[in-house]
Write a protein that holds these residues in place. Sequence first.
Motif, short mmCIF file in Angstrom:
data_model
loop_
_atom_site.label_atom_id
_atom_site.label_comp_id
_atom_site.label_asym_id
_atom_site.label_seq_id
_atom_site.Cartn_x
_atom_site.Cartn_y
_atom_site.Cartn_z
N TYR A 33 -28.87 55.57 -19.14
CA TYR A 33 -27.39 55.81 -19.48
C TYR A 33 -27.02 56.44 -18.97
O TYR A 33 -27.31 57.38 -17.01
CB TYR A 33 -27.23 57.18 -20.76
CG TYR A 33 -28.34 56.53 -22.30
CD1 TYR A 33 -27.83 54.94 -22.35
CD2 TYR A 33 -28.95 57.19 -22.87
CE1 TYR A 33 -28.03 54.99 -24.01
CE2 TYR A 33 -28.72 56.55 -23.93
CZ TYR A 33 -29.36 55.21 -24.66
OH TYR A 33 -29.30 55.02 -25.51
N GLU A 34 -25.80 56.42 -18.38
CA GLU A 34 -24.83 56.67 -17.71
C GLU A 34 -23.19 57.13 -17.77
O GLU A 34 -22.67 57.03 -18.77
CB GLU A 34 -23.59 55.15 -16.71
CG GLU A 34 -23.38 55.25 -15.28
CD GLU A 34 -23.10 54.52 -15.00
OE1 GLU A 34 -23.23 53.57 -13.89
OE2 GLU A 34 -21.91 54.08 -15.32
N PHE A 35 -23.19 58.43 -16.91
CA PHE A 35 -22.28 59.71 -17.38
C PHE A 35 -21.26 59.63 -16.28
O PHE A 35 -22.04 59.81 -14.95
CB PHE A 35 -22.64 60.92 -17.79
CG PHE A 35 -23.14 60.64 -19.11
CD1 PHE A 35 -22.52 60.96 -20.52
CD2 PHE A 35 -24.73 60.03 -19.18
CE1 PHE A 35 -23.75 61.03 -21.81
CE2 PHE A 35 -25.49 60.24 -20.27
CZ PHE A 35 -24.75 60.55 -21.45
N LYS A 36 -19.91 59.81 -16.51
CA LYS A 36 -19.56 60.30 -15.59
C LYS A 36 -19.22 62.02 -14.84
O LYS A 36 -19.48 63.30 -16.22
CB LYS A 36 -17.17 60.10 -15.45
CG LYS A 36 -17.17 59.91 -14.23
CD LYS A 36 -15.71 59.71 -14.45
CE LYS A 36 -14.53 59.28 -13.53
NZ LYS A 36 -13.45 58.82 -13.52
N CYS A 37 -19.24 62.17 -13.80
CA CYS A 37 -19.84 63.53 -13.31
C CYS A 37 -17.99 64.10 -12.66
O CYS A 37 -17.74 63.87 -12.32
CB CYS A 37 -20.27 63.56 -12.05
SG CYS A 37 -22.19 63.01 -12.36
N TRP B 21 -33.29 69.06 -10.91
CA TRP B 21 -32.63 69.47 -11.72
C TRP B 21 -32.16 69.48 -12.83
O TRP B 21 -33.79 69.60 -13.09
CB TRP B 21 -31.50 67.24 -11.89
CG TRP B 21 -32.65 66.78 -12.71
CD1 TRP B 21 -33.14 66.33 -11.52
CD2 TRP B 21 -32.50 66.76 -13.91
NE1 TRP B 21 -34.27 65.56 -12.38
CE2 TRP B 21 -34.38 65.69 -13.96
CE3 TRP B 21 -32.88 67.23 -15.30
CZ2 TRP B 21 -34.46 65.28 -14.68
CZ3 TRP B 21 -32.77 66.24 -16.14
CH2 TRP B 21 -33.88 65.80 -16.19
N GLN B 22 -31.46 70.05 -13.52
CA GLN B 22 -31.49 70.72 -14.84
C GLN B 22 -30.23 70.26 -15.59
O GLN B 22 -29.22 70.23 -15.52
CB GLN B 22 -31.64 72.38 -14.81
CG GLN B 22 -32.33 72.98 -16.64
CD GLN B 22 -32.59 74.33 -15.28
OE1 GLN B 22 -32.30 74.84 -15.05
NE2 GLN B 22 -32.83 75.31 -16.96
N LEU B 23 -30.66 70.21 -16.79
CA LEU B 23 -29.26 69.76 -18.07
C LEU B 23 -29.21 71.06 -18.43
O LEU B 23 -30.06 72.28 -19.21
CB LEU B 23 -29.71 68.49 -18.91
CG LEU B 23 -29.90 67.38 -18.21
CD1 LEU B 23 -30.60 66.28 -19.10
CD2 LEU B 23 -28.70 66.92 -18.37
N SER B 24 -27.92 71.33 -19.16
CA SER B 24 -27.53 72.05 -19.94
C SER B 24 -28.21 72.38 -21.26
O SER B 24 -28.38 71.59 -22.14
CB SER B 24 -25.92 72.21 -19.55
OG SER B 24 -25.27 71.34 -20.14
N PRO B 25 -28.27 73.30 -22.13
CA PRO B 25 -28.60 73.60 -23.51
C PRO B 25 -28.19 72.45 -24.36
O PRO B 25 -28.80 71.63 -25.29
CB PRO B 25 -28.33 74.88 -23.96
CG PRO B 25 -28.13 75.65 -22.85
CD PRO B 25 -27.92 74.46 -21.62
N TYR C 99 -22.31 59.63 -24.70
CA TYR C 99 -24.00 59.03 -25.24
C TYR C 99 -24.29 60.29 -25.58
O TYR C 99 -23.68 60.94 -25.26
CB TYR C 99 -24.97 57.36 -24.50
CG TYR C 99 -24.05 57.07 -23.72
CD1 TYR C 99 -24.81 56.09 -24.52
CD2 TYR C 99 -23.96 56.81 -22.41
CE1 TYR C 99 -25.12 54.90 -23.80
CE2 TYR C 99 -23.99 55.18 -21.70
CZ TYR C 99 -23.86 54.09 -23.47
OH TYR C 99 -23.54 52.97 -22.57
N ASP C 100 -25.51 60.29 -25.99
CA ASP C 100 -26.09 61.57 -26.41
C ASP C 100 -27.53 61.76 -26.15
O ASP C 100 -28.37 61.34 -26.53
CB ASP C 100 -26.07 62.06 -28.26
CG ASP C 100 -26.11 63.31 -28.59
OD1 ASP C 100 -26.48 63.87 -27.72
OD2 ASP C 100 -26.43 62.84 -29.78
N LEU C 101 -27.74 63.14 -25.34
CA LEU C 101 -28.84 62.80 -24.50
C LEU C 101 -29.77 63.64 -25.74
O LEU C 101 -30.53 64.13 -25.11
CB LEU C 101 -28.57 63.61 -22.98
CG LEU C 101 -28.41 62.48 -22.16
CD1 LEU C 101 -27.76 63.42 -20.85
CD2 LEU C 101 -29.36 61.66 -21.86
N ASN C 102 -29.57 64.53 -26.65
CA ASN C 102 -30.01 65.52 -27.16
C ASN C 102 -31.41 64.79 -28.46
O ASN C 102 -32.47 65.41 -28.20
CB ASN C 102 -28.89 66.11 -28.72
CG ASN C 102 -28.31 67.27 -27.43
OD1 ASN C 102 -28.62 68.23 -26.93
ND2 ASN C 102 -26.83 67.04 -27.60
#
Length: 423
Positions: free
Chosen positions: A4-8, A114-118, A140-143
């Motif tokens: 999955y790819e996201f723009k930062c 690295w760490q993802l937000s809640p 995309y939904d990483l949840n």
Amino acid sequence: MIIYEFKCKGKEKQYRAIDETIRTSQFIQNKCLRYWMDNKKIGRYDLNKYCAVLAQEFPFADELNSMARQSAAERSWSAISRFYDNCKKKIKGKKGFPKFKKNCRSVEYKTSGWQLSPNRKAITFRDKKGIGTLKLKGTYDLNYYDIKQIKRVRLVRRADGYYAQFAIDEAARCGGSPRCSDCRVDVRIETQPTKKAVGLDLGLNHFIADSNGNLELSPKFYRKAEKQLNRANRKKSKKFSKERKKAKARQSNNYRKARNRYARKHLKVSRQRKEYCKKLAYSVVHSNDVIVYEDLNVKGMIKNRHLSKSISDAGWSTFRQWLEYFGYKYGKITIAVPPYNTSQNCSNCGKKVKKSLSTRTHVCGHCNYVEDRDINASINILRLGLSTLGHSGTHAWGETPSWAIGVNLSSNGDSLNQESPEF
């Protein structure tokens, strides 16, 4: 593996920190390659241990996460092992001796650093490079996935910004086997059968010609944008200073801006070609249960200096990758067959009718059958593919296809004619 790819989204200071992180990863990768060249019988784990030595010797390397350093060493070993494999297989020509990297565009983290937000809408990099927290923009939904399933995070620099790629493992939630139904990421979707089969012939004038008589014109994205690309390239060249290069000084900001504009235009063409191949492959898979296509040696065909630009602009490999991926996802059969004599043989009587590439109409002197050259070839391709059903070799040369799961497709087959990018 699903990608999955996201723009930062971040501040300019964070972008500069990402650039420094990429340079550090490139430095470690080149150092590991030099270490292999200077020492005999060096293995993969020796390169991983050498990363700790580099961290003690260079303070900026110690600022990078330890697993990110190991990932850079694994990239070097990937090139080395590919060179060894080519030597063992005795491939003709150059064996692909590993080269030092000059312009790396990505850095890869593993399960730490690295760490993802809640809410999974931001990511924080916790090493000493100072990247900090970046917002993630995407659909995309990483949840839906557990953190343990995310095995790798890659930061990629492109002409229009920075992107984060997440590699999600199929069986990582409970640490069990891929057969575990609680943790397996399965992309397969059941669909209603159409009871149809189609053969596809790939070409330059017509992107595909199917056995039903349908023709799809080639979009030729690069050819249409070639004037704009050449104009942007000339503007970039005018701002290049030879004196600065001789003095090993940095080029002007105007040159860097012109180079970025030129790169953006190329990126647009690449994305247009990818989306076109993706939508066309999706349509073909949903309309048929069995899809037969040619196993083209694209890598060898582009060596033809008269047709290399047109073949590269067509995007046959991209279309094949998406076709096989959608075929796997929706439970359809995709078959790659050898392309030999599919254009020469008559689809009506089976006799061989020799014709040059300039002859676009098939006229059989044995049965007086007249048809478009590409449609005649697609009928032969379909017949050849259906003849292999029920046997062990349903793909070209009896091998598995190069389908893959995710946005960035990876090779999963053994075909020597198809080159697929790896994550």
